[in-house]
Every structure is written in C-alpha cells, then in structure tokens.
Design a protein around this motif. Sequence first.
Motif: not given
Length: 167
Positions: A99, A123, A126, A152, A154, A159
Amino acid sequence: MGVIGDRHRFSTLLPTLNTNNYSGQDQSNKYDKPFCTIQDNDYILIHNRSCKVAVFDICTTVKEGGYGYPFFGIDIFTDNALDDVVIFFHNCEVPHVLQTKYDLIDVSNDEFMLLLNDIGNIQDNLNLLKEPNLLTQIIKGFAKGNNPVATVISSMGEDRVSAFKDM
C-alpha cells in the motif's frame, strides 16, 4: 470471525518449511505460508487472485482423506467473493501486497490520475472509471482546492486506488 479449531495447537508440530516458490512465474510476487498460520484479514491467493480472507468455515473431510478448511476471500481488485478448500497441513500461496500513498496532482479528461509519491515517483496508469465513488470525491476535492492523497494497493502486477483523503 475468529481462528477456527485447533490450527494453532498443531502449528508447532509442522516441520520447517521451505518458503521458496518453485512454481515458475511470479516468483517475486508470492510466497508459501503454512495454512495453520493464516488468519482473518490476511492476504492469500485464491484461484491466482489476491484476496483478503473474510471467513473460515468449519473443518470438513476431503476426498484425499485429510481435513480441509473451506475459506472465503474478497478479491482486493474486483471485490468478487472467491472460495477454496485447503488441506490442514498444506501451504497457501500468499501475495506480496503493498500500500502506497500518493499525492494526487491531476485527473485527465479520460479519468486517468497523475500521482506523485514521497520520493518523486510518478504513476499515471490508474483509471478511475472502475471507482465511480472515488471519482466524484476527487472531483469535489479538486473543486474545493484541497490537497488530495490517494492510497494505492498493489499486488501480482495489478494496482487499484483503495482509499482517498483530502489533506
């Protein structure tokens, strides 16, 4: 739900287990763990999907002649309920779950987020179309001028935004 039966009583009888995973793919994404050490809210793989254990059921006899424990988990990416039966002395595959908190920088017109973590990694893959509640919450946060932070989760190459908070 609590831990079922005598699983912890027998955990001291288990031999030392090799935790290396020889199954081939995704060796760095999962590891083996003795079933008797799995508890509620732990992460396990059910049908090769990362799940959070929701419920253990009572012990049943399985066709191999041993005792099996049915358990149910919630897929952490799709929220689907999955179930499986594990024989008492067998191992479960456990995914590495990470996380990470990201500062939300922007949301594009196609509803992809641009996120920045505390060490400067970006990132941008998403999509919020799968998370309509979070999308409306984020848009409202931007309109108010807040500094939104997204959590997030993963695992196994997937994700998902699991939480959102205005700071």
